[in-house]
Scaffold this motif. Sequence first.
Motif, PDB file in Angstrom:
ATOM      1  N   SER A 120       0.881  -1.261  -0.028  1.00  0.00           N
ATOM      2  CA  SER A 120       0.030  -0.078  -0.025  1.00  0.00           C
ATOM      3  C   SER A 120       1.025   1.214  -0.104  1.00  0.00           C
ATOM      4  O   SER A 120       0.735   2.128  -0.716  1.00  0.00           O
ATOM      5  N   VAL A 125       0.863   4.292  -2.646  1.00  0.00           N
ATOM      6  CA  VAL A 125       0.811   5.757  -2.413  1.00  0.00           C
ATOM      7  C   VAL A 125       2.100   6.510  -2.909  1.00  0.00           C
ATOM      8  O   VAL A 125       1.905   7.516  -3.575  1.00  0.00           O
ATOM      9  N   GLY A 150      -0.926   9.699   3.626  1.00  0.00           N
ATOM     10  CA  GLY A 150      -1.375   8.417   3.060  1.00  0.00           C
ATOM     11  C   GLY A 150      -0.535   7.084   4.104  1.00  0.00           C
ATOM     12  O   GLY A 150      -1.335   6.505   4.310  1.00  0.00           O
ATOM     13  N   SER A 179       1.367   9.227  -5.576  1.00  0.00           N
ATOM     14  CA  SER A 179       1.590  10.827  -5.442  1.00  0.00           C
ATOM     15  C   SER A 179       2.472  11.240  -6.474  1.00  0.00           C
ATOM     16  O   SER A 179       2.147  12.392  -7.001  1.00  0.00           O
TER      17      SER A 179
END
Length: 328
Positions: free
Chosen positions: A31, A35, A302, A39
């Motif tokens: 995860s 992120v 995040g 981004s």
Amino acid sequence: MSTVSRRLAAMRRRHPWPVFCCRRAARLAVSLFLVVTGSFVMIRMVPGDPVRAALGVDAAADLVAARRHELGLDQDLTNQYVRYLSDLAQGRLGVSLVTGEPVAELVRSRLPATLEIAFLAFGCALAVALPLGLAAAVLTRDGRRPRAETGFTAATGLVAALPDFVLAAGLTAAFAVGLRLFPVAGDATAASYVLPVLALALAPAAALTRLVRAETLKVLGEEYVRTARAKRLPAAYVHVRHVAPNMLTATLTVAGSLLPAMIAGTVLVEKVFAWPGIGSAVAQSIVAQDYAVVQAAVLILGSSVLVAGFAVDVLLALLDPRSAIRET
């Protein structure tokens, strides 16, 4: 079943906790990678030239080109991405295109303010939802007080459905501009925390209160609660000793999913209250196309959301070890 599969199954049975933690840690790592990549990609999808925006429309072309070369923005996306990952691995978050301030310093100065209101709001939501939901269930069980039940359902449903920014704007208009009870913006005094925390906490508190009531009604119908009442034990003792602990697992599961959402929700609330957190920096930097600040802020927010979710999963597994065993 192959030999490897049998060995893995045996390991899961013998060591459920290490397997559970490893699986959760692997999900967290994947995860976090998504992120980081997200981004990087999303900010570059915003149309416009961030260097030109930072230097001004009248900046000389050779100055713009030199700045783009210095930042590596004249390279293709693959090389920019590799450079970005390399910088992250070395703990470098870059420099703001607009202010020239090191992004790491901006994060250090703003992140505590964001986490403060997020965790205060989470604590307030739990502090309100647990006793209020329990009391509502006790007062309306078995069809008692139907009008109170209708009012409770309507009020909590309405508040739970309102977005954070609507609550923030309404609270500002009512208590800051209208009644002048709290500051409109900033974090100069303790009173400055009240409206941002309420804006973040009200909707989750209403949703949790409804859940606590539903879980409490379910527990109140269990045989062991009826037995405790038949023994003429004090009502307060029955509710605290038998009812509350048994409705907590489901409540904390949902509450744990709300904490990451509340951290992410600080972006809009900070914008409304001019709160000096990392969320307001994100909003300003997106408009200015300040790549380094946006990437760092999204990465930090995040990561905070993901780590909070990981911690909640582990906590719930500690409270209910059977869940860890089932998942392995």
